[in-house]
Structure formats: C-alpha cells, structure tokens
Design an enzyme around this catalytic site. Structure first.
Site, mmCIF file in Angstrom:
data_model
loop_
_atom_site.group_PDB
_atom_site.id
_atom_site.type_symbol
_atom_site.label_atom_id
_atom_site.label_comp_id
_atom_site.label_asym_id
_atom_site.label_seq_id
_atom_site.Cartn_x
_atom_site.Cartn_y
_atom_site.Cartn_z
ATOM 1 C CD GLU A 34 -3.086 -0.333 0.049
ATOM 2 O OE1 GLU A 34 -3.122 0.038 -1.137
ATOM 3 O OE2 GLU A 34 -3.687 -1.325 0.472
ATOM 4 C CG HIS A 35 -0.145 4.880 0.541
ATOM 5 N ND1 HIS A 35 -0.592 6.018 -0.073
ATOM 6 C CD2 HIS A 35 -1.167 4.455 1.332
ATOM 7 C CE1 HIS A 35 -1.830 6.290 0.333
ATOM 8 N NE2 HIS A 35 -2.207 5.353 1.190
ATOM 9 C CG ASP A 175 -6.572 2.114 -7.542
ATOM 10 O OD1 ASP A 175 -5.885 1.309 -6.893
ATOM 11 O OD2 ASP A 175 -6.984 3.184 -7.090
HETATM 12 C C1 GLA Z 1 -5.262 4.696 -4.161
HETATM 13 C C2 GLA Z 1 -4.505 5.048 -5.443
HETATM 14 C C3 GLA Z 1 -3.493 3.956 -5.799
HETATM 15 C C4 GLA Z 1 -2.600 3.617 -4.607
HETATM 16 C C5 GLA Z 1 -3.424 3.393 -3.336
HETATM 17 C C6 GLA Z 1 -2.563 3.230 -2.108
HETATM 18 O O1 GLA Z 1 -6.050 3.569 -4.360
HETATM 19 O O2 GLA Z 1 -5.399 5.215 -6.510
HETATM 20 O O3 GLA Z 1 -2.732 4.345 -6.915
HETATM 21 O O4 GLA Z 1 -1.624 4.604 -4.413
HETATM 22 O O5 GLA Z 1 -4.338 4.463 -3.103
HETATM 23 O O6 GLA Z 1 -1.823 2.069 -2.192
#
Ligand code: GLA
Length: 389
Positions: A34-35, A175
């Site tokens: 994540e991130h 995503d």
């Molecule tokens: C959102 C963003 C993704 C990613 C996540 C965190 O979903 O759209 O690109 O950075 O946050 O992992």
C-alpha cells in the site's frame, strides 16, 4: 445483477434500436503493497467480481448523455464532445468525461457522442476503486466501439492519465492496472517501476477474503493522498544527493537504515520507512504465497497495517477499530486496511467456518466504538474489464 436488466433500463431511458453494447469493469482489492505504487515499489492487488456495469450506444451527433442507476436522483446528465471541461457540479460524470478527454489527448480520435447508462455494486468511496472501475469501463467501451488497436496496459495508463490530469488526483497505476488486467482467482504481483507483472493463484483452502467497509467516506481529492505523495517525492530528492536511485522502491530496509540521516524531517523519515518496508513486505508476501504459507502471508498483512497506522498515518480510528477487532477474532489469518486509507475498507483472510462469527463480532465492536455500522462482504476474485453483450 444481470446485463439484460440494464439493457432494458437503457432502452426505456434512451429508446431502443441501434448497436447497443454492454460492458463490465471490476473493483479491486489490494492484498498488500500500500502506497508503494507511486514509489516504484510492488503491489499485490486483485480484481473483484463486484464492479460496474455499463450499457452504451454511439450517437450520430456529438452529444454525451450519462445516467447512473446509483445516482438516479441526478437524472440524465448532458454534455458534449465539444464541452469536455471538468465541472464539479457534474459529479461522477467527470470520470467518464475525463476518459473521452484523455483518449483525445493521446491521439485516439472520438467523433461521435454516446448515450450511456451505468450501474455499480461497489460501495462508493470505499477504497475498492469505484472511480477507476468507471474509468476503465468507459475506456474499454471506447476501445471496443472504435476498434482502437490498444493493449490493456496502455488503456490502464490512459485512465491513470485522466485521473491525474483531468480529475487532479495524483494516483499511481495500481487501481487502473488491476481492473484492466485482473484474472479470476489470481492476484497480480506488479512491479510499478517497469510494469512487469506475474499472476499468482490465490489458494486459500479453507479461508476466505472478507472486506469490511467502515462507511467513513473518503474522497481522494480532499484527502491527504497528494500530501503523502509529495512527502515521498521530497525525501527521494534528498536521498538522491547521496544515492543513485530513481525511486524509494529500490531501497532495502538495510540500505535505508544506512542513509536515513540524510532525511531532515522526522515525519518524512517515517513516510519513507513505510514506503521501503512495505515494498519489502510485499516481496516477502509473494514468496510466502508461492510456498503456500498463508500464515506468514497473514502476518505480513498485519505488519502492513501497523506500518500504515504508525509510520504512514493513513488509517484513522475507524480502520484501526475494524482491524484491531479483526485481530482478536478466532480464525483470522491477517487483516489490514486496503486502498488509500483515511476511511474506506479493510481486507481480512478468515477461516471459512469463522466468517459468520467474525462478521457479527467485528460489526458489534465497531458499532460500540464508532456509533454507526460497518458493512461486510465476503468477496471473490474476478476477471478484468470486458465487453459482456
Ligand atoms: C489509491 C490510489 C493507488 C494507490 C493506493 C494506495 O487507491 O489510486 O494508486 O496509491 O491508493 O496504495
């Protein structure tokens, strides 16, 4: 939900006849990583069987007409190919208009308007990527209707471009990529530094993926998302003074420990520690899964949440309550927030015979602590966005 029902609804709204086609784009859940996607690290998402249905027909003129079953109170929203300016008042349609705009920017010429109906079963603002789902749906529709020669990775990149520039959310590629490239029963191990990827079968044997939605709304735009991204970018510039790296994803935990003094701000130091350690956890989680070690995989999910809570500070009371309640339940192999954070959802791996009691107990504890209910969804891993009729 079935596609015929939405085609009927389309016809009663816009009239029957012509070349009416239907599409589906999934939502996504990220298992770990994540991130990390805007830091050149790894992510491990999968597409869901929950998602967005769309029905569309080309028009002879340049008008665009949009209708969402989920926002039926807004009625049919009209626009045109000659008026693709972002307009806050047009709410959700900006995600679709942005894709029309982005296709034009990338040299894919669209010269007909459209009538479009969409209907989704991803909870809005839940962190399961309802917006990316809608974008990829629109892009798959345009690609199909015009027969553009474009692979799904390019399509995902165009949708990300639209979200970054048109909707001004500086998101990474995770995503749109997972929605465009997902595969049933598999997660995608994606290296965001070069977009190389592998599918990994998710065999949970006697366990299931359960999503808990905090019902705390999260708007990426209003959130601290862009701030976190800037903190990482600034820290990378500092590190570049002494290291030849292009992204934080290139650092191991040990390499980071050796150079961390160069980061002058203690808050940014924590942000980088998360970006680096989360990437390392994701590599290890992929390894554990390949060895069939779901127990280790679950432990890494838990560690991911702790890092997002303490170092990256994107969880908040609601997500922490859901995760901490989950950790206390029997049969829980791992639980963490998923998506951008600041509200939205958690994902847990729960032994099948404990799912009922898990949902009941976590729901109760959440209600006692937060004062409103969370929703629970046992979910399945589905296929990528596609034409369905
Ligand atoms: C959102 C963003 C993704 C990613 C996540 C965190 O979903 O759209 O690109 O950075 O946050 O992992």
């Amino acid at each position: 939900m079935n596609e015929e029902k939405w085609t009927d609804r389309f016809c009663s709204l816009y009239g029957a006849g012509g070349d009416i086609r239907s599409y589906f784009a999934p939502g996504r859940v990220n298992l770990i990583g994540e991130h990390t996607d805007y830091n050149g690290g790894h992510v491990f998402p999968c597409a869901l069987t929950l998602g967005t249905y769309g029905v569309a027909r080309k028009r002879k003129d340049r008008k665009l007409r949009f209708y969402s079953v989920n926002f039926s109170n807004m009625g049919v929203i009209e626009s045109s190919l000659d008026d693709l300016e972002y307009n806050r008042r047009n709410g959700w349609t900006n995600y679709l208009k942005g894709v029309f705009w982005a296709f034009g920017q990338k040299g894919y010429h669209i010269d007909h308007g459209f009538d479009i109906l969409i209907s989704g079963n991803i909870p809005n603002g839940s962190g399961l990527s309802s917006s990316a789902s809608v974008e990829v749906l629109m892009a798959v529709c345009l690609r199909d209707m015009y027969g553009f020669d474009m692979d799904m990775v390019e399509l995902a990149l165009i949708c990300q471009f639209s979200e970054n520039v048109y909707n001004r959310v500086n998101c990474g590629i995770m995503d749109q990529f997972s929605i465009a490239m997902g595969k049933a029963d598999n997660a995608i191990f994606l290296d965001t530094s070069d977009l190389s990827y592998q599918y990994a079968p998710i065999r949970l044997d006697n366990a299931e993926l359960v999503i808990a939605c905090s019902n705390k709304k999260r708007g990426l735009n209003d959130s601290k998302y862009n701030e976190r991204r800037n903190e990482c970018d600034t820290s990378l510039m500092e590190l570049k003074k002494i290291l030849e790296i292009d992204s934080l994803g290139e650092l191991t935990n040990e390499a980071f420990e050796e150079v961390k003094e160069i980061i002058t701000d203690p808050v940014r130091l924590k942000r980088v520690r998360h970006a680096v350690s989360e990437n390392q956890r994701t590599l290890e989680a992929f390894d554990a899964l390949n060895k069939g070690d779901i127990v280790r995989f679950g432990q890494l999910m838990n560690a991911s949440h702790i890092s997002l809570r303490d170092d990256y500070e994107v969880t908040g009371k609601e997500l922490d309550t859901l995760v901490e309640a989950a950790w206390d339940q029997p049969g829980v192999l791992g639980s963490r927030m998923t998506g951008a954070g600041f509200g939205g959802c958690t994902v847990s791996i729960v032994q099948s015979d404990c799912v009922e009691s898990f949902m009941k107990n976590v729901k109760e504890r959440y209600y006692q602590a937060i004062g409103y209910h969370a929703d629970f969804y046992p979910v399945h891993i589905g296929d990528a966005a596609r034409r369905i009729g």
